[in-house]
Design an enzyme around this catalytic site. Structure first.
Site, PDB file in Angstrom:
ATOM      1  N   LYS A  13       0.837  -1.214   0.000  1.00 16.77           N
ATOM      2  CA  LYS A  13       0.000   0.000   0.000  1.00 16.77           C
ATOM      3  C   LYS A  13       0.870   1.263   0.000  1.00 16.77           C
ATOM      4  CE  LYS A  13      -2.417  -0.927   3.775  1.00 16.77           C
ATOM      5  NZ  LYS A  13      -1.862  -2.232   4.173  1.00 16.77           N
ATOM      6  N   ARG A  88      -9.551   0.965   9.265  1.00 19.97           N
ATOM      7  CA  ARG A  88      -9.054  -0.392   9.499  1.00 19.97           C
ATOM      8  C   ARG A  88     -10.074  -1.230  10.247  1.00 19.97           C
ATOM      9  NH1 ARG A  88      -3.458   0.597   9.367  1.00 19.97           N
ATOM     10  NH2 ARG A  88      -2.055  -1.165   9.512  1.00 19.97           N
ATOM     11  N   ARG A 127      11.286  -5.652   4.776  1.00 18.35           N
ATOM     12  CA  ARG A 127      11.210  -4.275   4.288  1.00 18.35           C
ATOM     13  C   ARG A 127      11.958  -3.293   5.187  1.00 18.35           C
ATOM     14  NH1 ARG A 127       4.816  -2.745   4.598  1.00 18.35           N
ATOM     15  NH2 ARG A 127       4.582  -3.142   6.820  1.00 18.35           N
ATOM     16  N   ARG A 155      11.193  -1.312  10.826  1.00 16.66           N
ATOM     17  CA  ARG A 155      10.121  -1.003  11.783  1.00 16.66           C
ATOM     18  C   ARG A 155      10.046  -2.055  12.884  1.00 16.66           C
ATOM     19  NH1 ARG A 155       4.758   0.303   8.376  1.00 16.66           N
ATOM     20  NH2 ARG A 155       3.921  -0.861  10.121  1.00 16.66           N
ATOM     21  N   ARG A 166      -0.271  -8.819  13.408  1.00 21.01           N
ATOM     22  CA  ARG A 166      -0.931  -7.832  12.540  1.00 21.01           C
ATOM     23  C   ARG A 166      -1.782  -8.513  11.470  1.00 21.01           C
ATOM     24  NH1 ARG A 166       3.958  -4.742  10.522  1.00 21.01           N
ATOM     25  NH2 ARG A 166       2.534  -3.340   9.480  1.00 21.01           N
TER      26      ARG A 166
HETATM   27  P1  AMP Z   1       0.740   0.751   9.137  1.00 24.40           P
HETATM   28  O1  AMP Z   1       1.883   1.673   8.930  1.00 24.40           O
HETATM   29  O2  AMP Z   1      -0.496   1.167   8.361  1.00 24.40           O
HETATM   30  O3  AMP Z   1       1.086  -0.701   8.922  1.00 24.40           O
HETATM   31  O4  AMP Z   1       0.322   0.875  10.692  1.00 24.40           O
HETATM   32  C1  AMP Z   1       1.212   0.517  11.722  1.00 24.40           C
HETATM   33  C2  AMP Z   1       0.470   0.342  13.030  1.00 24.40           C
HETATM   34  O5  AMP Z   1      -0.172   1.575  13.398  1.00 24.40           O
HETATM   35  C3  AMP Z   1      -0.663  -0.679  13.024  1.00 24.40           C
HETATM   36  O6  AMP Z   1      -0.193  -2.002  13.242  1.00 24.40           O
HETATM   37  C4  AMP Z   1      -1.518  -0.175  14.178  1.00 24.40           C
HETATM   38  O7  AMP Z   1      -0.936  -0.495  15.433  1.00 24.40           O
HETATM   39  C5  AMP Z   1      -1.429   1.329  14.011  1.00 24.40           C
HETATM   40  N1  AMP Z   1      -2.486   1.851  13.111  1.00 24.40           N
HETATM   41  C6  AMP Z   1      -2.311   2.448  11.899  1.00 24.40           C
HETATM   42  N2  AMP Z   1      -3.495   2.798  11.363  1.00 24.40           N
HETATM   43  C7  AMP Z   1      -4.440   2.395  12.243  1.00 24.40           C
HETATM   44  C8  AMP Z   1      -5.859   2.442  12.247  1.00 24.40           C
HETATM   45  N3  AMP Z   1      -6.553   2.958  11.212  1.00 24.40           N
HETATM   46  N4  AMP Z   1      -6.520   1.932  13.327  1.00 24.40           N
HETATM   47  C9  AMP Z   1      -5.844   1.410  14.367  1.00 24.40           C
HETATM   48  N5  AMP Z   1      -4.507   1.307  14.424  1.00 24.40           N
HETATM   49  C10 AMP Z   1      -3.803   1.808  13.371  1.00 24.40           C
END
Ligand code: AMP
Length: 209
Positions: A13, A88, A127, A155, A166
């Protein structure tokens, strides 16, 4: 254009958002990036989010809804936006609709990037992010130039254990938003398997860009 990118963690994404942002000329709003910035800045919100994120858990709905919906009201989103990582959960999707409706706005398209689960763990754990350019590399699939390797960031939630958590959350909490948008006739699907430029072309085709 007001658009949402959905797909499991590791689907690409972030990589595809960069190409779409360029094409559409709208801001790329990543809830994950916003939360990571809050953690770096040491804000109250960042402190609240840090524990959830490092375990691979979702940050509570109310916190993320407030953060993202406030961001969407900024002037640079007047012509549209590209949402990545939000909504999400079904609750976030409904709250987003309510916030947009209050302004007489709606989502135009939801793009789902599909990748089989067995490929995702490898993609996530390999990554690395270049904090200087924002570019995402993969140590095997899209290796970075040697000279920038020392500055790349892995990360903390891209370990095998956190990645598995996740994926489980994605299945349980996020997949239900797919039928929500499908019923509204907004869902477009594309396969996220292959070289990033080929996937970008498939995305432009399916969105008729
Ligand atoms: P991402 O960079 O989108 O993979 O997000 C990393 C982490 O941020 C996720 O595993 C969640 O812990 C938190 N996070 C990001 N977006 C959301 C969301 N819309 N709702 C809840 N937690 C989020």
């Amino acid at each position: 254009m007001r658009m949402i990118l959905v797909g499991p963690p590791g689907a690409g994404k972030g990589t595809q958002a960069a190409a779409l942002k360029e094409k559409l000329g709208v801001p790329h709003i990543s809830s994950g990036d916003m939360l990571r910035e809050a953690i770096e800045e040491g804000t109250a919100l960042g402190k609240e989010a840090a524990g959830f994120m490092s375990r691979g858990d979702l940050v509570p709905d109310e916190t993320v809804i407030g953060l993202v919906c406030e961001r969407l009201l900024k002037a640079d989103c007047a012509r549209g936006f590209l949402l990545d990582g939000f909504p999400r959960t079904r609750r976030q999707a409904e709250a987003l609709d309510v916030a947009l409706e209050a302004k007489g706005l709606k989502i135009d398209a939801v793009l789902m990037i599909d990748v089989p689960e067995n490929l995702l763990i490898d993609r996530m754990t390999g990554r690395r992010l270049d904090p200087k350019t924002g570019r995402i590399y993969h140590m095997s699939f899209t290796p970075p130039p040697q000279d920038i390797v020392p500055r790349l960031v892995h990360r903390p939630d891209d370990t095998v254990d956190a990645a598995q958590v996740r994926l489980g959350k994605y299945r349980r909490d996020t997949q239900p938003i797919i039928p929500y948008y499908e019923e509204k006739g907004l869902l477009r699907r594309v396969s996220g398997v292959g070289e990033p430029p080929a996937i970008t072309r498939a995305i432009f085709a399916v969105l008729e860009l």
